[in-house]
Design a protein around this motif. Structure first.
Motif, short mmCIF file in Angstrom:
data_model
loop_
_atom_site.label_atom_id
_atom_site.label_comp_id
_atom_site.label_asym_id
_atom_site.label_seq_id
_atom_site.Cartn_x
_atom_site.Cartn_y
_atom_site.Cartn_z
N ILE A 12 0.99 -1.06 -0.03
CA ILE A 12 0.07 -0.10 0.15
C ILE A 12 0.64 1.28 0.21
O ILE A 12 0.46 2.33 -0.18
CB ILE A 12 -0.78 -0.20 1.17
CG1 ILE A 12 -0.35 -0.14 2.60
CG2 ILE A 12 -2.07 -1.08 1.11
CD1 ILE A 12 -1.21 0.17 3.65
N LYS A 13 2.23 1.24 0.06
CA LYS A 13 2.86 2.47 0.32
C LYS A 13 3.11 3.08 -1.27
O LYS A 13 3.51 4.12 -1.29
CB LYS A 13 4.32 2.00 0.52
CG LYS A 13 4.52 1.44 2.21
CD LYS A 13 6.03 1.25 2.52
CE LYS A 13 5.70 0.97 3.90
NZ LYS A 13 7.24 0.17 4.39
N GLN A 14 2.63 2.19 -2.23
CA GLN A 14 2.78 2.74 -3.55
C GLN A 14 1.43 3.24 -4.15
O GLN A 14 1.35 3.61 -5.35
CB GLN A 14 3.22 1.28 -4.48
CG GLN A 14 4.68 1.07 -4.35
CD GLN A 14 5.11 -0.09 -5.24
OE1 GLN A 14 4.06 -0.75 -5.97
NE2 GLN A 14 6.18 -0.61 -5.09
N ALA A 15 0.16 3.05 -3.17
CA ALA A 15 -0.81 3.41 -3.71
C ALA A 15 -1.01 5.12 -3.61
O ALA A 15 -0.44 5.50 -2.67
CB ALA A 15 -2.11 3.20 -2.41
N GLN A 16 -1.61 5.50 -4.57
CA GLN A 16 -1.91 7.16 -4.66
C GLN A 16 -3.32 7.28 -3.82
O GLN A 16 -4.35 6.89 -4.00
CB GLN A 16 -1.99 7.51 -5.83
CG GLN A 16 -2.26 8.86 -6.11
CD GLN A 16 -2.39 9.34 -7.55
OE1 GLN A 16 -2.21 8.51 -8.20
NE2 GLN A 16 -2.42 10.71 -7.66
N VAL A 17 -3.13 8.47 -2.90
CA VAL A 17 -4.31 8.89 -2.22
C VAL A 17 -5.25 9.79 -3.05
O VAL A 17 -4.68 10.85 -3.64
CB VAL A 17 -3.90 9.57 -0.96
CG1 VAL A 17 -5.00 10.24 -0.20
CG2 VAL A 17 -3.14 8.87 0.05
N PHE A 18 -6.35 9.41 -3.17
CA PHE A 18 -7.33 10.12 -4.10
C PHE A 18 -8.22 11.14 -3.12
O PHE A 18 -8.86 12.12 -3.94
CB PHE A 18 -8.14 9.14 -5.00
CG PHE A 18 -7.13 8.60 -6.04
CD1 PHE A 18 -7.21 9.41 -7.41
CD2 PHE A 18 -6.88 7.36 -5.94
CE1 PHE A 18 -6.37 8.73 -8.31
CE2 PHE A 18 -6.28 6.56 -6.87
CZ PHE A 18 -6.00 7.37 -8.06
N TRP A 19 -8.53 10.72 -2.14
CA TRP A 19 -9.45 11.59 -1.11
C TRP A 19 -8.96 11.57 0.13
O TRP A 19 -8.35 10.57 0.72
CB TRP A 19 -10.93 10.73 -1.36
CG TRP A 19 -11.63 11.64 -0.36
CD1 TRP A 19 -12.62 12.47 -0.48
CD2 TRP A 19 -12.31 10.92 0.81
NE1 TRP A 19 -13.61 12.83 0.46
CE2 TRP A 19 -13.41 11.92 1.18
CE3 TRP A 19 -12.01 9.88 1.89
CZ2 TRP A 19 -13.89 11.76 2.63
CZ3 TRP A 19 -12.49 9.87 3.04
CH2 TRP A 19 -13.55 10.61 3.34
N GLN A 20 -8.99 12.92 0.80
CA GLN A 20 -8.76 13.11 2.28
C GLN A 20 -10.19 13.58 2.97
O GLN A 20 -10.86 14.16 2.27
CB GLN A 20 -7.64 14.21 2.27
CG GLN A 20 -6.50 13.70 1.89
CD GLN A 20 -5.87 12.73 2.79
OE1 GLN A 20 -6.27 12.66 4.15
NE2 GLN A 20 -5.02 12.21 2.41
N PRO A 21 -10.23 12.92 4.05
CA PRO A 21 -11.66 13.45 4.56
C PRO A 21 -11.51 14.95 5.21
O PRO A 21 -10.31 15.37 5.62
CB PRO A 21 -11.75 12.63 6.01
CG PRO A 21 -10.50 12.05 6.04
CD PRO A 21 -9.71 12.05 4.72
N GLN A 22 -12.63 15.67 4.89
CA GLN A 22 -12.73 17.35 5.35
C GLN A 22 -12.92 17.31 6.72
O GLN A 22 -12.22 18.32 7.16
CB GLN A 22 -13.95 17.90 4.68
CG GLN A 22 -13.70 17.75 3.02
CD GLN A 22 -12.26 18.59 2.71
OE1 GLN A 22 -11.96 19.73 2.97
NE2 GLN A 22 -11.51 17.78 1.61
N ALA A 23 -13.41 16.44 7.54
CA ALA A 23 -13.81 16.79 8.93
C ALA A 23 -12.31 16.25 9.89
O ALA A 23 -12.01 15.24 9.41
CB ALA A 23 -14.78 15.91 9.58
N ASP A 24 -12.11 17.20 10.65
CA ASP A 24 -11.02 16.86 11.64
C ASP A 24 -11.54 16.05 12.67
O ASP A 24 -12.66 16.38 13.34
CB ASP A 24 -10.19 18.00 11.83
CG ASP A 24 -8.88 17.76 12.77
OD1 ASP A 24 -8.50 16.55 12.81
OD2 ASP A 24 -8.17 18.67 13.27
N PHE A 25 -10.99 15.24 13.27
CA PHE A 25 -11.37 14.46 14.69
C PHE A 25 -11.49 15.33 15.73
O PHE A 25 -12.22 15.05 16.55
CB PHE A 25 -10.60 13.36 14.73
CG PHE A 25 -10.60 12.27 13.90
CD1 PHE A 25 -12.09 11.47 13.80
CD2 PHE A 25 -9.64 11.86 13.01
CE1 PHE A 25 -12.08 10.20 13.07
CE2 PHE A 25 -9.86 10.73 12.07
CZ PHE A 25 -10.86 10.11 12.16
#
Length: 62
Positions: free
Chosen positions: A34-47
């Motif tokens: 999974i280190k080679q996976a590209q991130v397409f989405w980040q959650p907008q809400a912060d915990f």
């Protein structure tokens, strides 16, 4: 088949339905880096925002 297994082994049918999926997921985790996976989405809400969204009554007001 899941209902028969649930009766024979005292487990839920849902458990037996998820066994193959969990097996295949475990096999994929061994094979995929999974280190080679590209991130397409980040959650907008912060915990840190969640405590402000939910109000819990204090014990003295119950």
């Amino acid at each position: 088949m899941a209902s028969r297994l649930s009766a024979a082994f005292n487990a839920t049918a849902g458990f037996w339905l998820h066994v193959p999926a969990n097996f295949y997921l475990a096999q994929a985790r061994k094979r995929v880096d999974i280190k080679q996976a590209q991130v397409f989405w980040q959650p907008q809400a912060d915990f840190d925002d969640f405590p402000n969204l939910i109000t819990i009554p204090k014990p003295d007001t119950i």
